[in-house]
Scaffold this motif. Sequence first.
Motif, short mmCIF file in Angstrom:
data_model
loop_
_atom_site.label_atom_id
_atom_site.label_comp_id
_atom_site.label_asym_id
_atom_site.label_seq_id
_atom_site.Cartn_x
_atom_site.Cartn_y
_atom_site.Cartn_z
N MET A 97 0.83 -1.21 0.00
CA MET A 97 0.00 0.00 0.00
C MET A 97 0.87 1.26 0.00
SD MET A 97 -3.03 1.30 0.07
CE MET A 97 -4.13 -0.05 0.46
N ILE A 98 1.84 1.29 0.89
CA ILE A 98 2.78 2.41 0.91
C ILE A 98 4.20 1.85 0.87
CG2 ILE A 98 3.70 4.34 2.28
CD1 ILE A 98 0.96 4.67 3.50
N GLU A 99 5.00 2.44 0.01
CA GLU A 99 6.38 2.01 -0.05
C GLU A 99 7.28 3.25 -0.05
OE1 GLU A 99 6.90 -1.20 -2.78
OE2 GLU A 99 9.08 -0.96 -2.71
N VAL A 100 8.22 3.27 0.88
CA VAL A 100 9.11 4.42 1.02
C VAL A 100 10.54 3.94 0.85
CG1 VAL A 100 9.85 6.28 2.54
CG2 VAL A 100 7.47 5.50 2.61
N ASN A 101 11.24 4.56 -0.09
CA ASN A 101 12.63 4.18 -0.32
C ASN A 101 13.57 5.36 -0.19
OD1 ASN A 101 12.41 1.37 -0.90
ND2 ASN A 101 11.44 1.94 -2.84
N ASN A 102 14.46 5.25 0.76
CA ASN A 102 15.54 6.23 0.93
C ASN A 102 15.02 7.67 0.92
OD1 ASN A 102 18.18 6.84 1.40
ND2 ASN A 102 18.73 6.98 -0.77
N LEU A 103 13.98 7.91 1.72
CA LEU A 103 13.36 9.23 1.76
C LEU A 103 14.20 10.22 2.57
CD1 LEU A 103 10.96 11.28 1.59
CD2 LEU A 103 9.94 10.05 3.51
N HIS A 104 14.53 11.30 1.91
CA HIS A 104 15.23 12.40 2.59
C HIS A 104 14.37 13.64 2.56
CE1 HIS A 104 19.40 10.74 2.96
NE2 HIS A 104 18.89 9.88 2.08
N LYS A 105 14.41 14.40 3.64
CA LYS A 105 13.70 15.68 3.66
C LYS A 105 14.55 16.72 4.36
CE LYS A 105 10.60 18.88 3.69
NZ LYS A 105 10.20 19.57 2.46
N LYS A 106 14.75 17.81 3.66
CA LYS A 106 15.52 18.92 4.23
C LYS A 106 14.64 20.15 4.33
CE LYS A 106 20.22 17.92 2.67
NZ LYS A 106 21.25 18.30 1.68
N PHE A 107 14.76 20.88 5.44
CA PHE A 107 14.21 22.23 5.54
C PHE A 107 15.40 23.17 5.50
CE2 PHE A 107 10.90 19.75 7.77
CZ PHE A 107 9.80 20.14 7.05
N GLY A 108 15.64 23.77 4.37
CA GLY A 108 16.86 24.57 4.22
C GLY A 108 18.07 23.67 4.38
N ASN A 109 18.89 23.98 5.36
CA ASN A 109 20.08 23.14 5.58
C ASN A 109 19.84 22.04 6.60
OD1 ASN A 109 21.86 24.35 3.76
ND2 ASN A 109 22.26 26.03 5.20
N LEU A 110 18.68 22.10 7.22
CA LEU A 110 18.40 21.13 8.28
C LEU A 110 17.82 19.85 7.67
CD1 LEU A 110 18.25 20.69 11.39
CD2 LEU A 110 15.87 21.45 11.20
N GLU A 111 18.54 18.77 7.83
CA GLU A 111 18.03 17.50 7.30
C GLU A 111 17.21 16.81 8.38
OE1 GLU A 111 20.96 14.73 5.82
OE2 GLU A 111 19.51 14.09 4.29
N VAL A 112 15.91 16.70 8.13
CA VAL A 112 15.01 16.15 9.14
C VAL A 112 14.83 14.65 8.94
CG1 VAL A 112 12.69 16.30 10.09
CG2 VAL A 112 13.83 18.36 9.30
N LEU A 113 14.76 14.22 7.69
CA LEU A 113 14.69 12.80 7.41
C LEU A 113 15.95 12.39 6.64
CD1 LEU A 113 10.96 12.48 6.26
CD2 LEU A 113 11.92 12.09 8.54
N LYS A 114 16.61 11.35 7.15
CA LYS A 114 17.93 11.01 6.59
C LYS A 114 17.93 9.62 6.00
CE LYS A 114 20.00 13.85 10.19
NZ LYS A 114 20.55 13.80 11.56
N GLY A 115 16.97 9.35 5.16
CA GLY A 115 16.96 8.04 4.53
C GLY A 115 16.01 7.08 5.24
N ILE A 116 14.73 7.22 4.93
CA ILE A 116 13.72 6.34 5.55
C ILE A 116 13.35 5.27 4.53
CG2 ILE A 116 11.36 6.24 6.44
CD1 ILE A 116 12.85 7.97 8.26
N ASN A 117 13.33 4.03 4.99
CA ASN A 117 12.85 2.93 4.16
C ASN A 117 11.76 2.22 4.94
OD1 ASN A 117 14.84 2.86 1.84
ND2 ASN A 117 16.19 2.85 3.61
N CYS A 118 10.62 2.05 4.29
CA CYS A 118 9.60 1.24 4.97
C CYS A 118 8.50 0.85 4.02
CB CYS A 118 9.10 1.94 6.22
SG CYS A 118 7.53 2.74 6.11
N GLN A 119 7.84 -0.24 4.34
CA GLN A 119 6.71 -0.72 3.55
C GLN A 119 5.54 -0.91 4.48
OE1 GLN A 119 7.85 -4.32 1.61
NE2 GLN A 119 8.70 -3.23 -0.16
#
Lengths: 220, 240
Positions: free
Chosen positions: B1-23
């Motif tokens: 249903m949901i698949e997440v691969n190597n998800l990164h999220k940055k707010f400006g220089n701040l990296e909040v998500l550093k590689g999320i993997n999940c199913q």
Amino acid sequence: MIGRFNWAGVVEFLPQLATGLYYTLLISVVGLLIGFILGAIFGLGRISKNKLVYFVSSFYIEVLRGTPVLVQAIWIFFALPLIIGYNFDSITAGIIVIALNSGAYIAEIVRGAVMSIEKGQMEAGRSLGLDHGKTMRYIIWPQAFKRMIPPLGNQFIISIKDTSLLSVILVPELIFQGRLIAANHFNAVEIYTTVALFYLVITLSLSFILRIVERRLDIQ
Amino acid sequence: MIEVNNLHKKFGNLEVLKGINCQIKPKEVVCVIGPSGSGKSTFLRCLNMLEEITSGDVVVDGNQLNDSKTNINEVRTEVGMVFQQFNLFPHKTVLANIMLAPQKVRNLSTQEAKERALALLKKVGLSDKATMYPSQLSGGQQQRVAIARALAMEPKVMLFDEPTSALDPELVGEVLEVMKKLALEGMTMVVVTHEMGFAREVGDRVLFMDEGIIVEEGNPEQIFTNPQSERTKGFLNKIL
């Protein structure tokens, strides 16, 4: 002091002042209606992420807010026709002035009100699958509109009073008529006092109407 | 249903998500726990693109979210979301709150939308509040309306962003009760929560996040009674 003036004589000039009142109201109502539409468009434009839209909106707002109404009126009536080769009658010019000028201030009112709505409202709408436009229309705008009413009332009153400046471009509105009468009949005190009262009656009525509208919308 | 691969999220220089993997599988109830600032909410908000994805892939129900060809509005109709602050529409009645999206997005008739809304209100136990405004309800009632509003779109997945964190303690139970019922009906749910009791009882799987990564995951029993990572142990010691 007051007694040596001929107050009863004012009655004679009421029809002429009524004509002036008619043009004052005509230009106020039509000008502010268009001004509100302009304000809504450019106010939303100033929140837009589109750089061009943002720039055009900002340019409009800054130019119109940054120059006097009197200068705008004179420019549109006397200068613009020389550029575009088309003469407006003074009433059309008056409506354009009030619309453009009030539109710039109303744009800022609209922007402020829309931005004051909590971010979560947009997110809630979007998360339900509504697109940006529908979320604006059904969720943000109705709430923002309520918050606009007090500052809008303020702006309406300012613009109504600004119409008196249009006498310099020969709009036959209230103070224009008043000056005509006073110049011919030497009754400045009586006529100008009456004219001032006319303005006061218009603005007080508007305040009253707006208070009712506000109460009607305050259903929560 | 949901698949997440190597998800990164940055707010400006701040990296909040550093590689999320999940199913996340259909009908699964996944609870996301972790200290504040760990990126739980950001992760959840990436699942319906309330946050733009910096890099990596998120696929929801076969739709690649970070593909410009994907119509995000369409995807969102299948993904319900419940917020910490409820975010009900204060200018609309409870009923109108629930009816809005089905009418304006799914083009249901007023009659159909109303029937659906009333049925959902019954489900969350608030049939008598239909004509009230959100401000007239308690926090717990508002959150139950918010759940009903999300369900009115008949989503395939429900995302809950700390749904009970803004509630007075005595109102938490009624909201969790509704969520539990939903889980038992087979709804796919991702729940960011501080309610360890709920995670333990209702969750099929628990993800423990810290500093932008999933540190540990497993079934609730395993996570709560026998955590492997020191960070998980430290976190659970502090809150249990």
